[in-house]
Design an enzyme around this catalytic site. Structure first.
Site, PDB file in Angstrom:
ATOM      1  N   LEU A 170       0.815  -1.216   0.000  1.00 53.57           N
ATOM      2  CA  LEU A 170       0.000   0.000   0.000  1.00 53.57           C
ATOM      3  C   LEU A 170       0.844   1.259   0.000  1.00 53.57           C
ATOM      4  O   LEU A 170       0.382   2.318  -0.398  1.00 53.57           O
ATOM      5  CB  LEU A 170      -0.939   0.006   1.223  1.00 53.57           C
ATOM      6  CG  LEU A 170      -1.934  -1.145   1.316  1.00 53.57           C
ATOM      7  CD1 LEU A 170      -2.702  -1.076   2.632  1.00 53.57           C
ATOM      8  CD2 LEU A 170      -2.892  -1.114   0.133  1.00 53.57           C
ATOM      9  N   GLY A 218       7.495   4.320   3.377  1.00 53.44           N
ATOM     10  CA  GLY A 218       7.947   5.598   3.918  1.00 53.44           C
ATOM     11  C   GLY A 218       9.228   5.418   4.700  1.00 53.44           C
ATOM     12  O   GLY A 218       9.865   4.356   4.654  1.00 53.44           O
ATOM     13  N   VAL A 258       4.199  -0.716   4.026  1.00 54.72           N
ATOM     14  CA  VAL A 258       2.859  -1.066   4.486  1.00 54.72           C
ATOM     15  C   VAL A 258       2.185  -1.942   3.441  1.00 54.72           C
ATOM     16  O   VAL A 258       2.193  -1.623   2.252  1.00 54.72           O
ATOM     17  CB  VAL A 258       1.996   0.191   4.734  1.00 54.72           C
ATOM     18  CG1 VAL A 258       0.611  -0.212   5.267  1.00 54.72           C
ATOM     19  CG2 VAL A 258       2.682   1.138   5.702  1.00 54.72           C
ATOM     20  N   LYS A 316       2.440  -3.171   8.781  1.00 57.75           N
ATOM     21  CA  LYS A 316       3.601  -2.299   8.587  1.00 57.75           C
ATOM     22  C   LYS A 316       4.853  -3.025   9.048  1.00 57.75           C
ATOM     23  O   LYS A 316       4.939  -3.469  10.203  1.00 57.75           O
ATOM     24  CB  LYS A 316       3.449  -0.987   9.349  1.00 57.75           C
ATOM     25  CG  LYS A 316       4.703  -0.102   9.267  1.00 57.75           C
ATOM     26  CD  LYS A 316       4.457   1.293   9.765  1.00 57.75           C
ATOM     27  CE  LYS A 316       4.280   2.210   8.598  1.00 57.75           C
ATOM     28  NZ  LYS A 316       4.221   3.625   8.948  1.00 57.75           N
ATOM     29  N   ASP A 337       4.887  12.261  14.498  1.00 62.58           N
ATOM     30  CA  ASP A 337       4.949  12.440  13.044  1.00 62.58           C
ATOM     31  C   ASP A 337       3.562  12.812  12.497  1.00 62.58           C
ATOM     32  O   ASP A 337       3.073  12.214  11.544  1.00 62.58           O
ATOM     33  CB  ASP A 337       5.460  11.163  12.375  1.00 62.58           C
ATOM     34  CG  ASP A 337       5.991  11.418  10.953  1.00 62.58           C
ATOM     35  OD1 ASP A 337       6.320  12.587  10.637  1.00 62.58           O
ATOM     36  OD2 ASP A 337       6.071  10.471  10.166  1.00 62.58           O
TER      37      ASP A 337
END
Length: 198
Positions: free
Chosen positions: A37, A40, A45, A62, A154
């Site tokens: 998906l 980062g 993910v 994740k 974050d």
């Protein structure tokens, strides 16, 4: 034990090797890994489906970046317990966790069907009252976590999804904090990337 000039290149090679250990179709515990998906600074993910014969569930899996030490894995286990205890309608739940065959930690969280708040506002064009209402819900969720001594670390539009019902949901709560503490202790092979703009 490597000298400082070699530490970063070696860490990079180890992280790249570890990043290739999971592909769609693989199984992690009761979870079947689906399509990727996103990716980062903190990891990759995937969509995941629970396939243990008990019940069916779809979630977001994740896989965290870097190779942790045994001490880091123990810390992650404790921190996952804290994150799993967060129960708020505007925070994606932590459902499960473990490690990949090569030792990378993974977390299984609620999969939110929607779009990030920036795209939602662009596409749905909510009026000012609706936008302020979204912001208030987000602030209530952040306050709830802060009261339980958990920081997000974050907050940015891509970590705030708005579901089909128009409800904002915070993703990755505490994961940045969790991985940063491990990195600061030298427990991961690669540093955690934050988002400087936010």
């Amino acid at each position: 034990r490597t000298p400082d000039p070699l530490a970063h290149p070696v860490a990079g090679v180890l992280a790249r090797m570890a990043s290739q250990d999971i592909e769609p179709g693989d199984r992690l515990g009761p979870w079947r890994v689906g399509e990727k998906l996103g990716e980062g600074g903190m990891g990759q993910v995937f969509r995941a489906t629970r396939e243990d014969g008990q019940f069916t569930q779809t979630a977001a899996l994740k896989i965290l970046s870097g190779l942790p030490t045994g001490e880091a894995l123990e810390r992650l286990h404790r921190e996952r317990q804290i994150l799993a205890s967060l129960s708020h309608p505007n925070i994606a739940r932590l459902i499960d966790g473990g490690t990949t065959p090569r030792g990378r930690p993974y977390l299984v969280m609620d999969l939110v069907d929607g779009e990030d708040i920036e795209r939602y506002c662009k596409h749905q064009r909510p009026d000012l009252t609706a936008r302020v209402s979204l912001l208030r819900e987000i602030c209530r969720a952040v306050a709830y976590a802060h009261q339980r001594l958990t920081l997000h670390c974050d907050l940015k539009p891509s970590n705030i999804m708005v579901d089909k019902a128009g409800r904002p949901i915070l993703l990755d709560f505490g994961i940045a904090q969790l991985t940063t503490a491990a990195t600061a202790a030298g427990a991961f092979a690669t540093p955690v990337a934050f988002t400087p703009r936010f």
